[in-house]
Design a protein around this motif. Structure first.
Motif, short mmCIF file in Angstrom:
data_model
loop_
_atom_site.label_atom_id
_atom_site.label_comp_id
_atom_site.label_asym_id
_atom_site.label_seq_id
_atom_site.Cartn_x
_atom_site.Cartn_y
_atom_site.Cartn_z
N VAL A 41 3.98 1.02 2.26
CA VAL A 41 3.80 -0.01 3.29
C VAL A 41 3.78 -1.39 2.64
O VAL A 41 2.90 -1.69 1.83
N HIS A 65 -5.55 -13.80 16.82
CA HIS A 65 -4.68 -13.19 17.82
C HIS A 65 -4.54 -14.08 19.04
O HIS A 65 -3.57 -14.00 19.78
N GLN A 81 -13.50 -9.93 10.18
CA GLN A 81 -13.19 -9.45 11.52
C GLN A 81 -14.34 -8.58 12.02
O GLN A 81 -14.76 -8.69 13.16
N PHE A 107 -8.54 -7.65 -2.37
CA PHE A 107 -7.46 -6.80 -2.86
C PHE A 107 -6.76 -7.51 -4.02
O PHE A 107 -6.57 -8.72 -3.95
N ALA A 160 2.71 -4.48 3.29
CA ALA A 160 1.84 -5.21 4.22
C ALA A 160 2.12 -6.70 4.16
O ALA A 160 2.14 -7.40 5.17
N GLU A 194 -9.94 -13.91 12.53
CA GLU A 194 -10.06 -13.58 13.96
C GLU A 194 -11.43 -13.91 14.54
O GLU A 194 -12.13 -13.03 15.04
N PRO A 199 2.18 -10.57 15.12
CA PRO A 199 1.83 -9.35 15.86
C PRO A 199 0.88 -8.45 15.06
O PRO A 199 0.68 -8.65 13.86
N ASN A 200 0.36 -7.43 15.73
CA ASN A 200 -0.50 -6.45 15.05
C ASN A 200 0.20 -5.90 13.82
O ASN A 200 1.38 -5.56 13.88
N GLY A 201 -0.56 -5.81 12.73
CA GLY A 201 -0.02 -5.18 11.53
C GLY A 201 0.98 -6.04 10.77
O GLY A 201 1.68 -5.55 9.88
N SER A 202 1.05 -7.33 11.09
CA SER A 202 2.05 -8.18 10.43
C SER A 202 1.59 -8.67 9.06
O SER A 202 2.37 -9.28 8.33
N GLY A 203 0.30 -8.45 8.70
CA GLY A 203 -0.16 -8.79 7.35
C GLY A 203 -1.17 -9.93 7.28
O GLY A 203 -1.54 -10.36 6.19
N LYS A 204 -1.64 -10.39 8.43
CA LYS A 204 -2.56 -11.55 8.46
C LYS A 204 -3.85 -11.28 7.69
O LYS A 204 -4.24 -12.04 6.80
N SER A 205 -4.53 -10.18 8.06
CA SER A 205 -5.80 -9.88 7.40
C SER A 205 -5.60 -9.57 5.92
O SER A 205 -6.45 -9.90 5.09
N THR A 206 -4.48 -8.96 5.61
CA THR A 206 -4.22 -8.66 4.19
C THR A 206 -4.13 -9.97 3.40
O THR A 206 -4.64 -10.05 2.27
N PHE A 214 0.90 -1.16 0.00
CA PHE A 214 0.00 0.00 0.00
C PHE A 214 0.93 1.21 0.00
O PHE A 214 1.43 1.60 1.06
N1 ATP Z 1 -6.24 -0.79 2.91
C1 ATP Z 1 -5.05 -0.48 3.44
N2 ATP Z 1 -4.43 0.67 3.10
C2 ATP Z 1 -3.21 0.97 3.61
N3 ATP Z 1 -2.53 0.21 4.49
C3 ATP Z 1 -3.11 -0.94 4.86
C4 ATP Z 1 -4.39 -1.34 4.37
N4 ATP Z 1 -4.70 -2.54 4.93
C5 ATP Z 1 -3.67 -2.86 5.74
N5 ATP Z 1 -2.72 -1.90 5.70
C6 ATP Z 1 -1.44 -1.91 6.42
O1 ATP Z 1 -0.82 -3.14 6.13
C7 ATP Z 1 -0.18 -3.65 7.30
C8 ATP Z 1 -0.71 -5.04 7.59
O2 ATP Z 1 -2.08 -4.93 8.04
P1 ATP Z 1 -2.98 -6.18 8.36
O3 ATP Z 1 -4.31 -5.64 8.76
O4 ATP Z 1 -2.92 -7.16 7.27
O5 ATP Z 1 -2.24 -6.79 9.63
P2 ATP Z 1 -2.79 -7.84 10.69
O6 ATP Z 1 -1.65 -8.75 10.96
O7 ATP Z 1 -4.05 -8.44 10.22
O8 ATP Z 1 -3.06 -6.90 11.92
P3 ATP Z 1 -4.13 -7.05 13.10
O9 ATP Z 1 -3.70 -8.25 13.86
O10 ATP Z 1 -3.94 -5.79 13.88
O11 ATP Z 1 -5.48 -7.20 12.47
C9 ATP Z 1 -0.41 -2.65 8.40
O12 ATP Z 1 0.70 -1.79 8.47
C10 ATP Z 1 -1.63 -1.90 7.93
O13 ATP Z 1 -1.64 -0.60 8.44
#
Ligand code: ATP
Length: 246
Positions: free
Chosen positions: A14, A203, A83, A51, A16, A171, A35-42, A11
């Protein structure tokens, strides 16, 4: 069944998800933690087609589905939960499940079954699902009127009703109390016994350790470990990146 080959999602600046290889085998529960923001949901959003990929390929049963739209992936049997719960709030619990069943039947092109022989079977299946998720007493309630825990169960029930070949759980334990997490644990175990294939993003590490056959760990968009739960739990990089920080 699912083969992620060097997938990446950026992104802007970033990264992701940054070049992840991951395989989910038929009939297994693969836990994906980090951890938070590690890319799981992506990753869930990439697999379900929400996406587009920045690079890499997604194979499903050997076919490249990287460019298929979401609805086509649903048609192939890839179902997911969100989620943030997404139900039809103005439909009843029963109707939410009926819609999900119907989408599956359409997928299988069982037109004649659906109209001339399927309704009793469909109803029986909905009843079994309602019982399994402890929602039978709420069958006539509008989804919007359910408690948070009930909505989470209905979201899960709806995803299963589509009889997916691959279920992506994003989640499912979020916001649940200890008793609800125990019930969720039991349901996922039962699904494993029934042969479902699941990619579980979570998580709640104890839950994943308890139900997953294998676990992959992400950190900053990269896979840092993969293996059986006990091995992953003992992995030094994982402890440092994730478990040790909790
Ligand atoms: N649509 C988006 N636009 C910009 N950045 C994004 C977008 N979606 C996710 N990100 C960024 O990509 C990175 C990974 O996010 P993601 O939500 O995949 O992590 P996660 O492991 O699922 O986190 P969490 O456990 O907090 O849900 C983060 O830095 C997030 O801010």
């Amino acid at each position: 069944m699912l083969d992620l080959q060097g997938i990446a999602k950026h992104f802007g600046g970033v990264h992701a998800v940054d070049g992840v290889d991951l395989t989910v085998k038929r009939g297994e529960i693969l836990g994906l933690i980090g951890p938070n923001g590690s890319g799981k949901s992506t990753i869930v959003n990439l697999v379900s087609g929400l996406f587009p990929l920045t690079s890499g390929r997604i194979l499903f049963d050997g076919d490249d589905i990287s460019d298929l739209p979401s609805h086509a992936r649903v048609g192939l049997g890839i179902a997911r939960t969100f989620q943030n719960i997404r139900l039809f709030g103005q439909l009843s619990v029963w109707q939410n499940l009926w819609v999900a069943q119907n989408s599956r039947l359409q997928r299988q092109e069982m037109f004649f079954t659906r109209w001339f022989g399927g309704s009793a079977g469909v109803q029986a299946e909905i009843e079994r699902t309602l019982e399994f998720f402890d929602l039978a007493h709420k069958r006539h309630e509008l989804a919007a009127n359910l408690s948070f825990g009930e909505q989470r169960r209905l979201e899960f029930a709806r995803a299963i009703s589509a009889k997916p070949s691959l279920l992506l759980l994003d989640e499912p334990a979020a916001g649940m109390n200890a008793e609800e997490v125990d019930q969720l644990d039991a349901r996922i175990r039962k699904m494993r016994d029934d042969g479902f294939t699941v990619l579980l993003i979570e998580h709640h590490v104890e839950l994943v350790m308890s139900v997953a056959d294998r676990i992959a760990v992400l950190n900053f968009g990269r896979k840092i470990a993969e293996g059986p739960p006990a091995a992953v739990q003992d992995d030094a990089a994982v402890r440092e990146a994730y478990l040790g920080t909790r």
